[in-house]
Every structure is written in C-alpha cells, then in structure tokens.
Design an enzyme around this catalytic site. Structure first.
Site, PDB file in Angstrom:
ATOM      1  N   CYS A  42      34.744 -39.041   1.713  1.00 39.65           N
ATOM      2  CA  CYS A  42      35.027 -40.436   2.075  1.00 39.65           C
ATOM      3  C   CYS A  42      36.396 -40.793   1.504  1.00 39.65           C
ATOM      4  CB  CYS A  42      33.923 -41.381   1.593  1.00 39.65           C
ATOM      5  SG  CYS A  42      33.695 -41.423  -0.193  1.00 39.65           S
ATOM      6  N   ASN A  73      35.624 -41.473  -2.875  1.00 42.52           N
ATOM      7  CA  ASN A  73      34.664 -40.557  -3.534  1.00 42.52           C
ATOM      8  C   ASN A  73      33.912 -41.244  -4.674  1.00 42.52           C
ATOM      9  OD1 ASN A  73      34.690 -37.346  -5.293  1.00 42.52           O
ATOM     10  ND2 ASN A  73      33.273 -38.055  -3.746  1.00 42.52           N
ATOM     11  N   CYS A  97      31.675 -44.129  -3.583  1.00 39.08           N
ATOM     12  CA  CYS A  97      30.551 -44.840  -2.948  1.00 39.08           C
ATOM     13  C   CYS A  97      29.797 -43.935  -1.970  1.00 39.08           C
ATOM     14  CB  CYS A  97      31.027 -46.103  -2.226  1.00 39.08           C
ATOM     15  SG  CYS A  97      31.745 -47.340  -3.330  1.00 39.08           S
ATOM     16  N   ARG A  98      30.349 -43.730  -0.778  1.00 39.83           N
ATOM     17  CA  ARG A  98      29.573 -43.069   0.279  1.00 39.83           C
ATOM     18  C   ARG A  98      29.347 -41.581   0.057  1.00 39.83           C
ATOM     19  NH1 ARG A  98      33.516 -45.197   4.798  1.00 39.83           N
ATOM     20  NH2 ARG A  98      34.886 -44.870   2.986  1.00 39.83           N
ATOM     21  N   SER A  99      30.437 -40.827  -0.201  1.00 37.85           N
ATOM     22  CA  SER A  99      30.246 -39.372  -0.255  1.00 37.85           C
ATOM     23  C   SER A  99      29.458 -38.894  -1.473  1.00 37.85           C
ATOM     24  CB  SER A  99      31.568 -38.619  -0.102  1.00 37.85           C
ATOM     25  OG  SER A  99      32.469 -38.900  -1.143  1.00 37.85           O
ATOM     26  N   ASP A 146      32.446 -48.593   5.033  1.00 34.97           N
ATOM     27  CA  ASP A 146      32.865 -48.648   3.635  1.00 34.97           C
ATOM     28  C   ASP A 146      32.228 -49.877   2.959  1.00 34.97           C
ATOM     29  OD1 ASP A 146      34.199 -48.823   1.271  1.00 34.97           O
ATOM     30  OD2 ASP A 146      36.205 -48.638   2.131  1.00 34.97           O
TER      31      ASP A 146
HETATM   32  P1  4NP Z   1      34.181 -44.848  -0.706  1.00 35.87           P
HETATM   33  O1  4NP Z   1      34.523 -46.396  -0.968  1.00 35.87           O
HETATM   34  O2  4NP Z   1      35.283 -44.316   0.198  1.00 35.87           O
HETATM   35  O3  4NP Z   1      32.854 -44.880  -0.016  1.00 35.87           O
HETATM   36  O4  4NP Z   1      34.156 -44.181  -2.055  1.00 35.87           O
HETATM   37  C1  4NP Z   1      35.761 -46.809  -1.421  1.00 35.87           C
HETATM   38  C2  4NP Z   1      36.049 -46.786  -2.769  1.00 35.87           C
HETATM   39  C3  4NP Z   1      37.288 -47.209  -3.225  1.00 35.87           C
HETATM   40  C4  4NP Z   1      38.237 -47.654  -2.325  1.00 35.87           C
HETATM   41  C5  4NP Z   1      37.947 -47.659  -0.971  1.00 35.87           C
HETATM   42  C6  4NP Z   1      36.715 -47.233  -0.517  1.00 35.87           C
HETATM   43  N1  4NP Z   1      39.498 -48.096  -2.784  1.00 35.87           N
HETATM   44  O5  4NP Z   1      40.306 -48.537  -1.962  1.00 35.87           O
HETATM   45  O6  4NP Z   1      39.762 -48.025  -3.980  1.00 35.87           O
END
Ligand code: 4NP
Length: 158
Positions: A10, A13, A15-17, A128
């Site tokens: 994702c 790294n 939240c989702r993955s 997201d």
């Molecule tokens: P993830 O979520 O891609 O599911 O881990 C996010 C975590 C952090 C950010 C964006 C999405 N960020 O912009 O910091």
C-alpha cells in the site's frame, strides 16, 4: 511444493498492507499451512519506515483477533520483484506506481489488485483509511478478510 511468496503493498505500509499480511497469516496459521507460505508487506513511500502499524488499525484488527507486529518498510523494486511471486497492491495508484517500476513482463505479471480477489464486496479498490474515521478501518478489514479468503482458496485450489 514450492513456497508461495506474497507481498501486500500500500502507500504507507502502516494501515492496509500490514493488516492484509496479518489476516492472511492468521488464515494460513489456522489451516496449518503456514510453512508453505512467505507473507510480507511494504509501502511505496518511506515516510513511516521502521514504524509499527497505525494504532487505529492495530486496535481494530486486534478486536478481530489479528495481531499486527509488522514494522513498515519501503518496497524495493530491485529486491521485491524477484523475492515474491505475488505483489498485491491495494488501490489503483499503488498498481500504477508498481507498474511504473519495471518493464519486465515477468515482473509485471506478478502485480495484482487486492480488491480483484473480493467476492462478497464489489469494490474496485481497498480505500485508504488514513485520513478518515474508525468506520473506514472496519470497512478495510471487511474487504481484506473477503479478499484474503478468496485469495487463499484460489491458491489452494491449484
Ligand atoms: P496505508 O495508509 O497506505 O494503508 O498504510 C496510509 C498511511 C500513511 C499515509 C497515507 C496512507 N501518509 O500519507 O502518510
């Protein structure tokens, strides 16, 4: 039988993955087939490298029995395209970024989108949840459970 190596990807790294990794790992642990798999996750940015998953995701996941212990790391095209058989992105941006990192058809063929494995939900992306409320985390977990169930079925059928 060869080890099946899956990398969930994702943006951050956190939240989702890492949640996808923990859910898939839980499923193969419960089926007693974890020795046949190598599961990991990575992010496309390095902003959170070394960090534990977002506390909101860890909380919502743990309420469903998933323990997310992963520390964030950035996807490395030099290593990860060879080290994994399946590189599974969470949304269209992730897929576009991954596809831009290689011109090799062998590597491109490893890329797929997590929502394409969903059978219950009809989403085209795993959204997201980072900037939203708790419902977003719950919904992501619903989608990931659906996708992990179907992905495992598909892999175990072959
Ligand atoms: P993830 O979520 O891609 O599911 O881990 C996010 C975590 C952090 C950010 C964006 C999405 N960020 O912009 O910091």
């Amino acid at each position: 039988m060869d080890t099946v190596k899956i990398l969930f990807v994702c943006l951050g790294n956190i939240c989702r993955s890492p949640a996808a990794e923990a859910i898939f790992q839980d499923k193969i642990n419960k089926r007693g087939i974890a020795h046949r798999y190598k599961i990991d996750s990575a992010g496309l940015i390095n902003a959170h490298a070394g960090n534990k998953a977002d506390p909101r995701m860890r909380k919502h996941a743990s309420q469903r029995g998933y323990d997310i212990t992963h520390r964030a790391r950035q996807f490395d095209p030099e290593i990860d395209f060879d080290a994994f058989d399946y590189i599974i992105g969470m949304d269209n941006n992730n897929i576009a970024t991954l596809k831009n990192m290689t011109v090799s058809n062998r590597k491109l063929a490893k890329i797929s989108k997590m929502s394409d494995y969903c059978t219950i939900f009809k989403e085209t992306e795993i959204p997201d949840p980072y900037y939203g409320g708790y419902e977003g985390f719950e919904y992501v977990l619903d989608l990931l459970e659906d996708a992990c169930n179907s992905l495992l079925l598909k892999l175990e059928e072959v």
